[in-house]
Design an enzyme around this catalytic site. Structure first.
Site, short mmCIF file in Angstrom:
data_model
loop_
_atom_site.label_atom_id
_atom_site.label_comp_id
_atom_site.label_asym_id
_atom_site.label_seq_id
_atom_site.Cartn_x
_atom_site.Cartn_y
_atom_site.Cartn_z
N GLU A 44 1.71 -8.93 1.93
CA GLU A 44 1.57 -8.16 3.15
C GLU A 44 2.15 -8.98 4.29
OE1 GLU A 44 -2.44 -6.85 3.70
OE2 GLU A 44 -2.17 -5.20 2.28
N SER A 75 0.84 -1.20 0.00
CA SER A 75 0.00 0.00 0.00
C SER A 75 0.88 1.25 0.00
CB SER A 75 -0.88 -0.03 1.24
OG SER A 75 -1.70 1.09 1.22
N GLY A 76 0.57 2.18 -0.88
CA GLY A 76 1.33 3.43 -0.94
C GLY A 76 2.56 3.34 -1.82
N GLY A 118 0.05 -5.99 -2.84
CA GLY A 118 1.23 -6.86 -2.92
C GLY A 118 1.27 -7.73 -1.68
N ASN A 130 -1.16 5.58 3.24
CA ASN A 130 -1.46 6.23 1.96
C ASN A 130 -2.75 7.02 2.14
OD1 ASN A 130 -2.06 6.91 -0.64
ND2 ASN A 130 -1.81 4.85 -1.49
N SER A 134 -5.56 5.33 -0.33
CA SER A 134 -5.24 3.91 -0.46
C SER A 134 -6.42 3.17 -1.07
CB SER A 134 -4.93 3.36 0.92
OG SER A 134 -4.69 1.99 0.84
N SER A 135 -6.14 2.34 -2.09
CA SER A 135 -7.23 1.55 -2.68
C SER A 135 -7.52 0.42 -1.72
CB SER A 135 -6.80 0.97 -4.02
OG SER A 135 -6.03 1.88 -4.73
N THR A 185 -1.65 2.36 -7.91
CA THR A 185 -2.79 3.01 -8.56
C THR A 185 -2.31 4.11 -9.49
OG1 THR A 185 -4.06 2.49 -6.62
CG2 THR A 185 -5.02 4.06 -8.12
N1 LIG Z 1 4.88 8.18 -10.09
C1 LIG Z 1 4.56 8.95 -9.06
N2 LIG Z 1 4.90 10.23 -9.06
C2 LIG Z 1 4.58 11.03 -8.04
N3 LIG Z 1 3.91 10.63 -6.96
C3 LIG Z 1 3.53 9.34 -6.88
C4 LIG Z 1 3.82 8.45 -7.94
N4 LIG Z 1 3.32 7.25 -7.59
C5 LIG Z 1 2.73 7.40 -6.39
N5 LIG Z 1 2.84 8.67 -5.95
C6 LIG Z 1 2.37 9.21 -4.67
O1 LIG Z 1 2.13 8.18 -3.76
C7 LIG Z 1 0.79 8.14 -3.33
C8 LIG Z 1 0.30 6.72 -3.18
O2 LIG Z 1 0.21 6.11 -4.46
P1 LIG Z 1 -0.87 5.00 -4.81
O3 LIG Z 1 -0.72 4.71 -6.25
O4 LIG Z 1 -2.20 5.42 -4.35
O5 LIG Z 1 -0.41 3.80 -3.97
P2 LIG Z 1 -1.02 2.33 -3.93
O6 LIG Z 1 -2.10 2.29 -4.96
O7 LIG Z 1 0.11 1.46 -4.27
O8 LIG Z 1 -1.51 2.17 -2.59
C9 LIG Z 1 0.03 8.86 -4.36
O9 LIG Z 1 -1.10 9.47 -3.81
C10 LIG Z 1 1.04 9.89 -4.83
O10 LIG Z 1 1.04 11.01 -3.97
MG LIG Z 2 -3.97 1.89 -4.79
#
Ligand SMILES: Nc1ncnc2c1ncn2[C@@H]1O[C@H](COP(=O)(O)OP(=O)(O)O)[C@@H](O)[C@H]1O
Ligand SMILES: [Mg+2]
Length: 1078
Positions: free
Chosen positions: A363, A110-111, A361, A160, A163-164, A115
């Protein structure tokens, strides 16, 4: 500048290594160091072969611009530095051009940026795939699905802010051209328990906050909601607001996105109604109540909230209340459910499909429970598919290239998958068995069973296992078991496994929901339909998930996989911080080293012959600078020449395979060295060439300059000689000319002198002759004069005796007499007629007779007038006297006058004596009547006219009634002071009377008569002869008349013709009487 530094290979400008496959030596430390080095240089992407490792930068990098999209578009995967766009481009192109369905598997904790990565892939594909209104709409729908999914499925967690809380698989479908047609989205493992309870510092799903912050008052009211978060038990208050998140704005984005995605208005409305109902459900509180029969029952404390829920959802309140009360729902236990819709993704028409999987991923927490267990199971399966597909691909490539396949050791995790999913002995099967078993079932009985069945499995560890292998392992508590996943060991708390696997929704609840008068809620609880009552137990969460994973895997297996492995560099959501321990942990459970190993199972590096030869041809004389034969032969010659050990490489059909990265780096080093040498060589030759060309140029210039200079100096010299010659020439010419001039002048002077002398001579001659002739003429004249005098003298002496001194005067007088005589005689014949009005008179013959002629005319006129008068009788004389008098009085003064000239003055118009009617009147008047006439007397009050007989006698003026002849008034002439009249063509006149006289008591008379001129004249004459006084006659257009006491002004104006030719009289006011004269 950017265009200048065209890269042709990933190997150029490398920070660390861009592809981990080339890492040497390959171990955890070097792996992390390479990542860190690249991360510090803002290189967040690194490859493992075709897998992309992405490290979350936690800040926006300028590498997602449209220019970057263009840069990566249609380029080879290894051509540019590693990027998520390179992977997307590769996937999209092989989908479009080679008709291979693709899937993009994004994993990470997560984070870690999963996404975001999935959004980047989608936006890249959207940017490069087809254009056009329809396609754009589809793209927009695909992109806008994200905000909607995130509103309902994402929440702020400790790790996050967005977070999804679900796994997402999206199939994007394309037509044969590669234009997007649409997408099918499947969700996995939505964390439903979050609705009811959130850990400290975390929030519920975004949509609840968005609706309360962003909806209008009116809309909130419709949903029976209040804006205040604190009103709702489900909304964790400690972190209701998140920094940098504008819930209200996001709400608008979500509504807009829902519309774009295709929700109808009423659908959106019912979705929000359900959201509102859920929020309100949280506020319902129960109180326990024991009933007489010993059963426990729960009662609802406040029914108002329940009522509103029922109104929103259209459920009968009693039904819902019953459903709540008869069985208590343990709503506060965490549950995980699976929702699978993979079947939807399989459509009949053949479409190209690109799947994007964004899922949790591995955990590994302190406390791992059922959720972690199935998530990790899913990841285990993904790893499996990765190994399978990578190896398969590798193997296929080897076969394609005709290279012998040598088996290489790597860890295959199939055995772990088997431990979990085996239908007889797998952990999930055990759990199901336990759940369905009659009798008391607890988590402990489940663990016991596991201990029995899996004890011997090499990846399963437990303290209670029969084989007491782990009895001494104190790190493993009694209520736990441990699985050695491919990514590391994970210890699971067995507590809650059974309940969560059961995940039952009690039938009376689902039936109550099905009865709702709300299409969406009804659709959400199809199992509540009593018609479809199913006494079989619903499948457990575990088996559902297993099935869905299996379907997913089957689906993924048919596609070409592309991997994005996301790594979180730190726990603080901060940029620039690289926590090595944290990254190390992730690398382990993501199995990245394992990835590299699989990738390097055979040969670490391969490249088609052409680019390989192009890159290294400078390392060998035969291939440099040009190789004429086939590329493969060139590479063979090259490798032979470089003496690369034979076991290090193999020749495929179209590619060269290099076993060890070391060899590649050796090649790269040699190339770098050689490039330096070549650069020196090029520099040397270039400088030589430059100097030579410079020299040649200078030489050429020198020749040109010299020739120009020579030409110039010759020209100068020539010009000097030429000018000197001209000077000398001109002097000589000048001298010659002057000499000639002198001679000519002399000649001219000689000629002139001769002329002058001749002229003087002629002059003298001529003057002498003139003098002689003048003398002669004078003498002749003198002779003539003397002769004339002499003759005159002689004549005078002879005729003096014939002349008298006064003869001239006599002749003059005689002549005059003759002329006069003639004048008169002629006049006699030309005399005009005797009529006094004849204006003719003969013209004057001589100017000196002017005064005589005029006098004669006057005399003649007087004479013929006298003659004319002498014919008159006495009567006529009197009439003419009167007419003369009238002319003197009125001519040129009164406009009526000219008309009266031709009328004879009759005086007695009325025959008074003859008419018996007037006998009385006749008797009353004994004097001679001078005038008897009918006049109009103007009424003083209203200006109306009344007929009267007007009589003038020698002494009096009388007015009498016309009908009866009665005398109305009688005025002695001595009392008449004045007669007034206008200058105009009217017959009005006023007779003014002496003030104080007897007659004057009634005031002056204003009369009107057709014979005004005659009457006034006669009145004047009679008065003059009787009283020896001249009667005052005033002619004026405005005069005053005395009416009894008042003086009234009589005013004559130019009136209109509308009343005919008769003047009209009007009393305007008591001071004004207006007479309008046409
Ligand atoms: N390529 C990127 N460039 C800039 N910031 C990013 C990038 N990828 C992720 N982030 C930052 O990290 C945060 C968490 O990403 P996210 O995709 O929601 O994580 P996950 O889906 O893996 O939990 C996003 O809200 C954003 O602020
Ligand atoms: Mg996500």
């Amino acid at each position: 500048m950017a265009k200048m530094e065209v890269k042709t290979s990933l190997l150029d400008d490398m920070i660390g290594v861009g592809d981990m496959v080339l890492l040497e030596p390959l171990d955890e430390d070097s792996f992390i160091n390479n990542l860190k080095k690249r991360f510090d240089h803002n290189e967040v992407y690194t490859y493992i072969g075709s897998v992309v490792i992405s490290i979350n930068p936690y800040r926006s990098l300028p590498i997602y611009t449209p220019e970057k999209v263009e840069e990566y578009r249609n380029r080879n995967f290894y051509e540019l530095s590693p990027h998520i766009f390179a992977l997307s481009d590769e996937a999209y192109r092989s989908l479009r051009d080679q008709d291979k369905d693709q899937c993009i598997l994004i994993t990470g904790e997560s984070g870690a940026g999963k996404t975001e990565a999935s959004k980047l892939v989608m936006s890249y594909v959207a940017a490069v795939c087809g254009k056009g209104a329809e396609v754009n709409q589809v793209k927009e729908q695909l992109l806008q699905s994200n905000p909607v999914l995130e509103a309902f499925g994402n929440a702020k967690t400790m790790r996050n802010d967005n977070s999804s809380r679900f796994g997402k698989y999206m199939d994007i479908e394309f037509d044969f051209k590669g234009d997007p047609l649409g997408g099918v989205i499947s969700n996995y493992l939505l964390e439903k328990s979050r609705v009811v309870k959130q850990p400290r510092g975390e929030r519920n799903f975004h949509i609840f906050y968005q609706i309360l912050s962003g909806a209008s008052e009116e809309f909130l009211c419709k949903l029976k909601l209040e804006r205040d978060f604190s009103r709702y038990n489900y909304l964790g208050l400690d972190s209701a607001r998140v920094n940098g998140v504008d819930d209200a704005a996001n709400f608008r984005t979500v509504r807009n996105a829902m519309q774009i995605v295709g929700f109808m208005d009423h659908e959106t409305q019912s979705v929000f109604e359900v959201v509102a109902a859920v929020l309100k459900l949280g506020n319902i509180e129960f109180k326990p109540e024991s009933r007489a029969n010993g059963l426990d029952e729960s009662k609802i404390k406040d029914k108002n909230e329940l009522k509103e829920i029922c109104e929103l959802t259209g459920i009968d309140q009693s039904v819902l209340e019953r459903a709540f009360s008869f069985r208590t729902v343990e709503a506060k236990q965490e549950k995980v459910s699976t929702t699978l819709n993979v079947a939807q993704a399989q459509t009949k028409v053949r479409k190209k499909v690109m799947g994007v999987l964004d899922i949790y991923g591995f955990e590994i927490f302190e406390d791992n429970s059922f959720e972690q267990f199935i998530i990790n199971y899913c990841n285990e399966k993904l790893q499996q598919i990765f190994i399978e597909l990578t190896l398969k691909e590798e193997q296929e490539e080897y076969i394609r290239e005709g290279i012998e396949w040598t088996h290489i050791e790597y860890f295959n995790n199939a055995i772990i998958c088997d431990l979990i999913e085996n239908n007889q002995t797998g952990i999930l099967a055990m759990l199901d068995e336990e759940c369905l078993r009659p009798g008391t079932v607890t988590d402990d009985t489940f663990l016991e069973k596991l201990n029995q069945v899996c004890a011997t499995h090499q990846h399963f560890e437990s303290r209670m296992s029969k084989c007491s292998r782990f009895l001494n392992d104190t790190s493993l508590p009694h209520s736990c078991f441990r699985i050695q996943h491919y990514a590391g060991k994970v210890m699971y708390q067995v507590e809650g496994f059974v309940d969560k696997n059961n995940d039952l929704l009690y039938r009376d609840l689902s039936q109550a929901m099905w009865k709702a008068n709300h299409s969406l809620i009804k659709a959400l609880f199809p199992e509540g339909n009593p018609a479809k009552i199913n006494l079989k137990r619903p499948p457990t969460a575990g088996s559902q998930f297993k099935a869905s994973v299996a379907t997913l895997m089957k689906n993924l297996q048919t596609k070409n996989p592309n991997y994005i492995r996301c790594i979180k560099p730190n726990d603080k959501k901060a940029a620039h911080i690289f926590n090595e321990a944290l990254v190390c942990h992730q690398i382990r459970y993501l199995g990245l080293l394992e990835n590299v190993r699989v990738r390097r199972a055979g040969y670490a590096f391969r490249q088609p012959y052409e680019p390989c030869l192009e890159r290294y041809k400078m390392l060998c004389k035969q291939t440099w600078p040009h190789w004429r034969g086939p590329a493969r032969a060139g590479v063979e010659v090259l490798f032979n020449e470089l003496r690369i050990p034979e076991e290090e490489f193999s020749f495929g059909r179209s590619k060269i395979f290099i076993r060890n990265p070391r060899t590649l780096f050796k090649l790269e080093d040699l190339r770098k060295q050689r490039l330096e040498d070549l650069a020196t060589l090029i520099g040397k030759i270039y400088r030589g060439w430059k100097c030579r060309t410079h020299f040649l140029l200078m030489k050429k210039c020198q020749v040109v300059i010299a020739s120009w200079y020579r030409r110039y100096s010759q020209q100068k010299k020539y010009q000097k000689i030429k000018s000197s010659t001209i000077t000398v020439q001109s002097y000589i010419r000048g001298w010659k000319a002057r000499k000639q001039l002198r001679e000519l002048k002399h000649l001219k002077r000689c000629n002139e002198a001769a002329t002058v002398i001749a002229a003087y001579w002629h002059g003298t001659q001529a003057r002498r002759e003139l003098k002689r002739l003048k003398e002669e003429a004078r003498r002749k004249h003198a002779v003539a004069v003397i002769w004339a005098y002499w003759l005159g003298l002689k004549v005078r002496r002879e005729y003096r005796k014939f002349f008298r001194a006064n003869a001239g005067r006599k002749i003059y007088e005689f002549t005059l007499q003759r002329i006069m005589q003639k004048y008169f005689l002629e006049m006699k014949n030309k005399m005009p007629s005797l009529s006094p009005i004849d204006k003719n008179w003969p013209a004057r013959p001589y100017l000196f007779l002017e005064s005589t002629h005029k006098e004669l005319k006057r005399i003649f006129h007087l004479w013929r007038c006298k003659k004319y008068r002498d014919q008159f009788t006495d009567q006529q004389k009197l009439i003419y006297e009167e007419k003369l008098e009238a002319s003197e009085l009125f001519k040129d003064k009164k406009a009526l006058y000219p008309a009266s000239v031709g009328q004879p003055f009759q005086g007695a118009y009325l025959e008074i004596s003859e008419n018996p009617k007037y006998k009385k009147l006749k008797d009353a008047v004994d004097e001679k009547i001078i005038i008897a006439e009918v006049v109009n007397k103007i009424n003083r009050a209203n200006g109306k006219a009344a007929s009267r007989i007007f009589l003038l006698t020698k002494n009096n003026v009388l007015l009498a009634d016309q009908k009866s002849g009665t005398i109305k008034s009688e005025v002695p002439l001595g009392d008449v002071t004045k007669v007034s009249m206008s200058s105009q063509n009217d017959g009005f006149f006023a007779v003014h009377l002496k003030e104080g006289s007897e007659a004057a008591s009634k005031g002056d008379f204003l009369l009107s008569s057709d014979h005004l001129i005659e009457m006034a004249t006669k009145l004047y004459r009679t008065t003059l002869s009787q009283t020896k006084q001249k009667l005052n006659i005033e002619i004026s257009d405005e005069f005053l008349v005395q009416f009894k006491q008042d003086k009234v002004c009589v005013k004559f104006i130019q009136g209109s013709q509308k009343n005919g030719n008769i003047p009209t009289c009007k009393r305007k006011n008591n001071r004004l009487l207006e007479v309008a004269v046409p």
